[in-house]
Design a protein around this motif. Structure first.
Motif, PDB file in Angstrom:
ATOM      1  N   GLN A 199       0.828  -1.207   0.000  1.00 30.92           N
ATOM      2  CA  GLN A 199       0.000   0.000   0.000  1.00 30.92           C
ATOM      3  C   GLN A 199       0.866   1.263   0.000  1.00 30.92           C
ATOM      4  O   GLN A 199       0.571   2.233  -0.704  1.00 30.92           O
ATOM      5  N   SER A 258      -9.400  -2.586   1.360  1.00 30.62           N
ATOM      6  CA  SER A 258     -10.384  -3.601   1.769  1.00 30.62           C
ATOM      7  C   SER A 258      -9.696  -4.793   2.418  1.00 30.62           C
ATOM      8  O   SER A 258     -10.162  -5.311   3.454  1.00 30.62           O
ATOM      9  N   MET A 259      -8.585  -5.232   1.823  1.00 32.63           N
ATOM     10  CA  MET A 259      -7.837  -6.355   2.396  1.00 32.63           C
ATOM     11  C   MET A 259      -7.357  -6.026   3.802  1.00 32.63           C
ATOM     12  O   MET A 259      -7.438  -6.844   4.722  1.00 32.63           O
ATOM     13  N   TYR A 304      -7.733   1.991  -8.135  1.00 34.19           N
ATOM     14  CA  TYR A 304      -8.365   0.670  -8.139  1.00 34.19           C
ATOM     15  C   TYR A 304      -7.626  -0.285  -7.202  1.00 34.19           C
ATOM     16  O   TYR A 304      -8.229  -0.930  -6.331  1.00 34.19           O
ATOM     17  N   PHE A 305      -6.299  -0.362  -7.390  1.00 33.49           N
ATOM     18  CA  PHE A 305      -5.502  -1.276  -6.563  1.00 33.49           C
ATOM     19  C   PHE A 305      -5.465  -0.817  -5.097  1.00 33.49           C
ATOM     20  O   PHE A 305      -5.439  -1.639  -4.180  1.00 33.49           O
ATOM     21  N   GLU A 306      -5.486   0.501  -4.905  1.00 33.36           N
ATOM     22  CA  GLU A 306      -5.466   1.014  -3.537  1.00 33.36           C
ATOM     23  C   GLU A 306      -6.750   0.637  -2.799  1.00 33.36           C
ATOM     24  O   GLU A 306      -6.709   0.251  -1.621  1.00 33.36           O
ATOM     25  N   LYS A 307      -7.883   0.728  -3.486  1.00 32.15           N
ATOM     26  CA  LYS A 307      -9.157   0.334  -2.864  1.00 32.15           C
ATOM     27  C   LYS A 307      -9.150  -1.140  -2.496  1.00 32.15           C
ATOM     28  O   LYS A 307      -9.628  -1.537  -1.421  1.00 32.15           O
ATOM     29  N   LYS A 308      -8.605  -1.957  -3.385  1.00 28.93           N
ATOM     30  CA  LYS A 308      -8.512  -3.389  -3.113  1.00 28.93           C
ATOM     31  C   LYS A 308      -7.660  -3.647  -1.867  1.00 28.93           C
ATOM     32  O   LYS A 308      -8.022  -4.453  -0.991  1.00 28.93           O
ATOM     33  N   ILE A 309      -6.525  -2.948  -1.808  1.00 27.99           N
ATOM     34  CA  ILE A 309      -5.616  -3.153  -0.677  1.00 27.99           C
ATOM     35  C   ILE A 309      -6.236  -2.656   0.622  1.00 27.99           C
ATOM     36  O   ILE A 309      -6.115  -3.293   1.672  1.00 27.99           O
TER      37      ILE A 309
END
Length: 590
Positions: free
Chosen positions: A28, A81-82, A74-79
């Protein structure tokens, strides 16, 4: 350095819970840094294209920046959430670990207010101050800020080192302000723990439906509500003070930030005019300096937040470092059925207290004997039970089971030989069957023990029988039992355990005289061939015992049969027995 040691222990502990959590945090940080660099440098390239009228290049750069921003977001939102999922998993595991620790530390800690406060402060720092979440957030932010600062420093130092001097000057002010803010948070956290434990106690009491009858009969409602309100007010005042202090230090941050921005804009603006720098360079330097300034101030804030959260989590680390009871895991001999139980000059005082509770106690109990232990309140009767059950160790002397020190036996195998009904026994919101037999082995034996305890007619009349849930708190079809019925159920649980020694500590205190007489009448049948130790203030139980141990002034004063003890008219036993028999006679005559 203490707070960093605490943080290290927390990170080490949480890393064991989730091996990938901190890897995701680093990923992140890299993505967030890339987002900043693309934003700052991409803006410069777009302005360069516009200023040179190269609109195709400018448009291409705009599309590249927007596309990169889209992918990064996009990838930041995924991370994110993780991380939220993993943080919640870790938090639940921490709560689970706290409760597991409390269930597995030495019993003496559970009667020590210091450790009770430690547990309460651990949970309170997590629940009320979000100390665990703040520690994770601060760690993630610090990692990110280090990457950003390293990137921006390289740009600014080549242009004018004076910018960095301004930034570091205001950084010093940030540091002083943050240090005071951090200290205030820790002080408030330390102060709130004991207050919150008392507040929680009265909150549970006034919301506990089992207290309603006492509140109706006695003038307790106002007293309890006043105490609840007092501690609620104290808790609220602590939190209000916390938020007011935070607001003050936050406003100081804003003032320092404004001073810094004015100085940096002035310096870069003046140098841009003097050196005839282009608009893109000016915008680029302003963006880099502003971002560096913001990042450094945020970096310092995060450092102190990290320290503050670490300090708040100090009680959690201390609790985690309390050794679990060595008794649980120590190898030892396997305990066999009791043949003899012997106290050899046993003395005891509670930890951190000097008052002797038991002094030079010596006696022997043989297999199959029914023993009553009598004495005034505070004589040490229940303490003796705790020693037999290995909840405490004697201060001096030794307790022998079949001629072997009880502490030399493997803990679980030893406790398998003992069943006990304590004064403050606990039953649970499970089925009646599960309350008697925790492992659901044999329904017929459960019914037999329930019958022996005098509950058979009551339970078999229920629609679901022994599968009925105890308490309506979580099950609408559950039942509420009287104090006497609950005590009978606890006795049934003790009978059900296939142990060679059964200890009954005030087992009939909540029973009516008829129910008590029924228990006494079948007492020999109930304990079968097992050895039994019976503690009661009701001296009538002594008639059914083989021998009576009389405790007085923390010592064993007499050991003998009821008949022989009654012949000693100047004895404490004679005095105790007659004082109750006279009372019963008086009631009978009346």
């Amino acid at each position: 350095m203490k707070q960093f040691k605490i943080a290290y222990n927390i990170i080490k502990f949480t890393n064991k819970i989730s091996k990938t959590f901190y890897l995701v945090i680093f990923a992140q940080a890299i993505i967030r840094t890339a987002k900043i660099l693309i934003g700052v440098y991409g803006l410069k390239l777009i302005i360069d294209g516009l200023m040179s009228s190269d609109y195709n290049t400018a448009m291409r750069m705009i599309l590249i920046v927007l596309g990169s921003e889209f992918l990064i977001n996009y990838f930041e939102k995924k991370i994110v959430s993780m991380l939220e999922i993993k943080r919640e998993e870790i938090k639940q595991k921490v709560y689970q670990t706290i409760n597991f620790k409390l269930m597995n530390i030495d019993y003496q800690h559970l009667e020590d207010p210091y450790y009770l406060d430690l547990s309460e402060r651990s949970k309170y720092s997590i629940e009320q101050f979000d100390a665990l979440d703040n520690l994770f957030k601060s760690f993630a932010d610090i990692t990110y800020y280090i990457l950003v600062i390293s990137s921006m420093f390289a740009v600014l130092i080549t242009f004018n080192p004076l910018i960095l001097l301004i930034i570091f000057g205001t950084l010093l002010l940030y540091t002083v302000n943050s240090r005071f803010s951090s200290k205030q948070q820790v002080l408030i956290s330390q102060k709130s723990g004991p207050i919150n434990r008392k507040f929680n106690y009265y909150q549970v009491i006034i919301s506990d439906v089992t207290s309603a009858k006492d509140f109706s009969i006695y003038p307790l409602s106002d007293l309890m509500f006043d105490k609840y309100s007092t501690f609620l007010k104290e808790t609220s005042n602590v939190m209000i003070n916390f938020y007011l202090k935070n607001a003050f230090y936050a406003s100081m941050f804003v003032i320092i930030s404004v001073m810094q921005i004015v100085a940096i804009y002035s310096l870069i603006g003046l140098q841009s005019i003097t050196l005839s720098l282009g608009v893109s360079i000016f915008v680029f330097l302003i963006a880099a300096a502003t971002k560096t300034s913001e990042t450094l101030s945020s970096f310092i804030t995060s450092i102190f937040s990290f320290q503050s959260s670490s300090n708040m989590l100090g009680p959690l680390v201390e609790l985690m470092n309390v050794k679990e009871s060595e008794e649980l895991y120590k190898d030892g001999q396997i305990a066999n059925e009791m043949q003899s139980l012997r106290f050899d000059n046993v003395s005891f005082h509670y930890p951190n207290h000097e008052n002797i509770v038991l002094k030079d106690i010596s006696f022997t109990i043989s297999k199959g004997e029914k023993i009553s232990i009598v004495g005034l309140n505070g004589a040490g009767k229940t303490t003796m039970v705790k020693l037999i059950c290995r909840l405490y160790k004697p201060t001096s002397g030794t307790i022998y089971w079949n001629g072997i020190d009880i502490n030399d036996y493997q803990y679980e195998s030893f406790l398998n030989q003992i069943a006990a009904v304590f004064q403050d026994f606990k039953l649970f919101a499970l089925t009646l069957h599960e309350n008697v037999d925790m492992e659901s082995k044999n329904r017929e034996d459960v019914l037999r023990c329930i019958k022996q305890a005098g509950l058979y007619d009551k339970i078999t009349s229920l629609e679901h029988g022994i599968d009925t849930y105890l308490s309506k708190e979580y099950h609408e079809n559950g039942i509420e039992m009287s104090g006497g019925e609950l005590q009978k159920l606890a006795i049934a649980r003790a009978f059900y355990k296939n142990s060679s020694l059964i200890i009954l500590d005030e087992p009939t205190s909540a029973l009516d005289p008829l129910a008590e007489a029924e228990i006494y009448e079948h007492f020999s049948e109930l304990v079968a061939n097992r050895t039994s130790i019976y503690i009661s203030h009701r001296m009538s139980s002594c008639v059914f015992s083989d021998r009576i141990i009389v405790l007085d002034e923390n010592k064993v004063q007499m050991i003998d049969t009821h008949e022989k003890l009654m012949k000693q008219r100047n004895s404490k036993y004679y005095e105790l027995f007659n004082s109750q028999s006279i009372y019963y006679q008086a009631n009978t005559n009346s």
